[in-house]
Scaffold this motif. Structure first.
Motif, mmCIF file in Angstrom:
data_model
loop_
_atom_site.group_PDB
_atom_site.id
_atom_site.type_symbol
_atom_site.label_atom_id
_atom_site.label_comp_id
_atom_site.label_asym_id
_atom_site.label_seq_id
_atom_site.Cartn_x
_atom_site.Cartn_y
_atom_site.Cartn_z
ATOM 1 N N VAL A 144 0.868 -1.165 0.000
ATOM 2 C CA VAL A 144 0.000 0.000 0.000
ATOM 3 C C VAL A 144 0.908 1.218 0.000
ATOM 4 C CG1 VAL A 144 -1.751 1.267 1.284
ATOM 5 C CG2 VAL A 144 -1.781 -1.224 1.267
ATOM 6 N N VAL A 145 0.706 2.125 -0.948
ATOM 7 C CA VAL A 145 1.562 3.297 -1.076
ATOM 8 C C VAL A 145 0.757 4.548 -0.759
ATOM 9 C CG1 VAL A 145 2.986 4.649 -2.661
ATOM 10 C CG2 VAL A 145 2.963 2.159 -2.844
ATOM 11 N N GLU A 146 1.352 5.435 0.028
ATOM 12 C CA GLU A 146 0.738 6.716 0.377
ATOM 13 C C GLU A 146 1.750 7.806 0.049
ATOM 14 O OE1 GLU A 146 -0.303 9.238 4.428
ATOM 15 O OE2 GLU A 146 0.353 7.174 4.581
ATOM 16 N N ARG A 147 1.386 8.718 -0.853
ATOM 17 C CA ARG A 147 2.262 9.844 -1.169
ATOM 18 C C ARG A 147 2.005 10.936 -0.141
ATOM 19 N NH1 ARG A 147 5.594 10.936 -4.884
ATOM 20 N NH2 ARG A 147 4.854 9.341 -6.300
ATOM 21 N N THR A 162 5.069 6.749 1.652
ATOM 22 C CA THR A 162 5.150 5.590 2.534
ATOM 23 C C THR A 162 4.617 4.380 1.784
ATOM 24 O OG1 THR A 162 2.985 5.856 3.559
ATOM 25 C CG2 THR A 162 4.846 6.980 4.619
ATOM 26 N N GLU A 163 5.144 3.234 2.155
ATOM 27 C CA GLU A 163 4.704 1.983 1.554
ATOM 28 C C GLU A 163 4.765 0.899 2.617
ATOM 29 O OE1 GLU A 163 5.932 -1.093 -2.043
ATOM 30 O OE2 GLU A 163 6.867 0.872 -1.958
ATOM 31 N N THR A 164 3.734 0.095 2.679
ATOM 32 C CA THR A 164 3.760 -1.080 3.536
ATOM 33 C C THR A 164 4.151 -2.251 2.655
ATOM 34 O OG1 THR A 164 2.064 -0.166 4.983
ATOM 35 C CG2 THR A 164 2.419 -2.547 5.082
ATOM 36 N N ILE A 165 5.300 -2.835 2.953
ATOM 37 C CA ILE A 165 5.769 -3.949 2.130
ATOM 38 C C ILE A 165 5.405 -5.268 2.802
ATOM 39 C CG2 ILE A 165 7.657 -2.612 1.108
ATOM 40 C CD1 ILE A 165 9.519 -4.397 2.941
ATOM 41 N N SER A 166 5.226 -6.260 1.987
ATOM 42 C CA SER A 166 4.942 -7.591 2.512
ATOM 43 C C SER A 166 6.251 -8.282 2.883
ATOM 44 C CB SER A 166 4.176 -8.409 1.476
ATOM 45 O OG SER A 166 4.930 -8.518 0.292
ATOM 46 N N ARG A 167 6.136 -9.320 3.651
ATOM 47 C CA ARG A 167 7.280 -10.127 4.078
ATOM 48 C C ARG A 167 8.022 -10.645 2.848
ATOM 49 N NH1 ARG A 167 7.361 -14.719 8.500
ATOM 50 N NH2 ARG A 167 8.799 -16.129 7.493
ATOM 51 N N LYS A 168 9.363 -10.618 2.911
ATOM 52 C CA LYS A 168 10.188 -11.085 1.802
ATOM 53 C C LYS A 168 11.209 -12.091 2.316
ATOM 54 C CE LYS A 168 9.933 -6.703 -0.742
ATOM 55 N NZ LYS A 168 8.942 -7.115 -1.664
ATOM 56 N N GLY A 196 6.196 -4.539 6.915
ATOM 57 C CA GLY A 196 6.213 -3.303 7.671
ATOM 58 C C GLY A 196 6.107 -2.081 6.793
ATOM 59 N N ARG A 197 6.007 -0.958 7.470
ATOM 60 C CA ARG A 197 5.840 0.329 6.792
ATOM 61 C C ARG A 197 7.199 1.022 6.644
ATOM 62 N NH1 ARG A 197 1.941 5.253 8.760
ATOM 63 N NH2 ARG A 197 1.851 6.315 6.761
ATOM 64 N N TRP A 246 13.253 3.524 4.395
ATOM 65 C CA TRP A 246 13.551 3.825 5.811
ATOM 66 C C TRP A 246 12.398 3.272 6.650
ATOM 67 C CZ3 TRP A 246 17.593 7.382 7.252
ATOM 68 C CH2 TRP A 246 17.653 7.629 8.632
ATOM 69 N N PRO A 247 12.662 2.314 7.544
ATOM 70 C CA PRO A 247 11.572 1.700 8.319
ATOM 71 C C PRO A 247 10.990 2.663 9.347
ATOM 72 C CG PRO A 247 13.670 0.932 9.142
ATOM 73 C CD PRO A 247 13.970 1.781 7.936
ATOM 74 N N VAL A 248 9.664 2.703 9.402
ATOM 75 C CA VAL A 248 8.993 3.593 10.362
ATOM 76 C C VAL A 248 7.864 2.842 11.046
ATOM 77 C CG1 VAL A 248 9.578 5.734 9.149
ATOM 78 C CG2 VAL A 248 7.451 4.544 8.569
ATOM 79 N N LYS A 249 7.511 3.367 12.213
ATOM 80 C CA LYS A 249 6.374 2.831 12.967
ATOM 81 C C LYS A 249 5.111 3.480 12.458
ATOM 82 C CE LYS A 249 9.209 2.185 17.051
ATOM 83 N NZ LYS A 249 9.464 2.522 18.434
ATOM 84 N N ASP A 250 3.990 2.748 12.559
ATOM 85 C CA ASP A 250 2.710 3.334 12.200
ATOM 86 C C ASP A 250 2.397 4.458 13.189
ATOM 87 O OD1 ASP A 250 2.067 1.796 9.952
ATOM 88 O OD2 ASP A 250 1.389 0.153 11.228
ATOM 89 N N ARG A 251 1.826 5.521 12.669
ATOM 90 C CA ARG A 251 1.476 6.669 13.514
ATOM 91 C C ARG A 251 0.114 6.491 14.107
ATOM 92 N NH1 ARG A 251 2.987 12.082 10.230
ATOM 93 N NH2 ARG A 251 2.641 11.110 8.272
#
Length: 161
Positions: free
Chosen positions: A3-6, A14-20, A98-99, A156-161
């Motif tokens: 999921v991408v959020e500009r 921001t993008e939430t990537i799936s497990r790789k 993660g995001r 850059w890994p970030v926590k959900d707000r």
């Protein structure tokens, strides 16, 4: 799925990537140095196992502003199917879901990489995100061996707000 959020007013999103699942070789030392031989080894292994079509990522485990350059750890990675087995030289790890905040850039010279990392770190902080303990990484969309021009996503890994 991602999921991408500009974010308003900038190129960072921001993008939430799936497990790789990643096949990797770890390099310890200054970021950007001594990658050629391990990358050749990783790609040779991937070719021998029919896995050469994975995405190429470089995972950075340490903050070079806090850790001596000689101790910085980079994992040179290719995405592989879950269940892939490594060898004594090729490890297998999971990059968790993660995001991330990210930017995508065309890099024409290796000196541009740290500039983009510092710029992204500043944007993450200014946008009010808190860093996560997952590694930062570069996702290579393309790389020209002759010119060394790369199309790179900086994550850059970030926590959900």
């Amino acid at each position: 799925m991602s999921v991408v959020e500009r974010l308003a007013g900038g190129e960072m999103k921001t993008e939430t990537i799936s497990r790789k699942t990643l096949a990797f070789i770890r390099v310890t030392g200054p970021y950007g140095e001594n990658y050629d031989q391990p990358l050749d080894q990783l790609f040779q292994w991937a070719g021998e196992h029919g896995l050469q079509n994975g995405q190429c990522l470089f995972l950075y485990h340490d903050d070079p502003d806090k850790i001596p350059a000689a101790e910085c750890r980079t994992d040179l990675c290719l995405t592989v199917p879950a269940g892939t087995e490594g060898t004594a030289e090729i490890g297998i790890q999971t990059l968790p879901e993660g995001r991330y905040c990210l930017v995508r850039k065309i890099i024409k010279h290796k000196d541009e990489y740290p500039i983009e990392w510092h710029r992204l770190g500043k944007q993450v902080k200014e946008a009010g995100f808190l860093s996560d303990d997952r590694p930062c990484f570069e996702l290579y969309h393309s790389y020209d061996l002759e010119t060394q021009v790369a199309d790179v996503g900086f994550y850059w890994p970030v926590k959900d707000r």
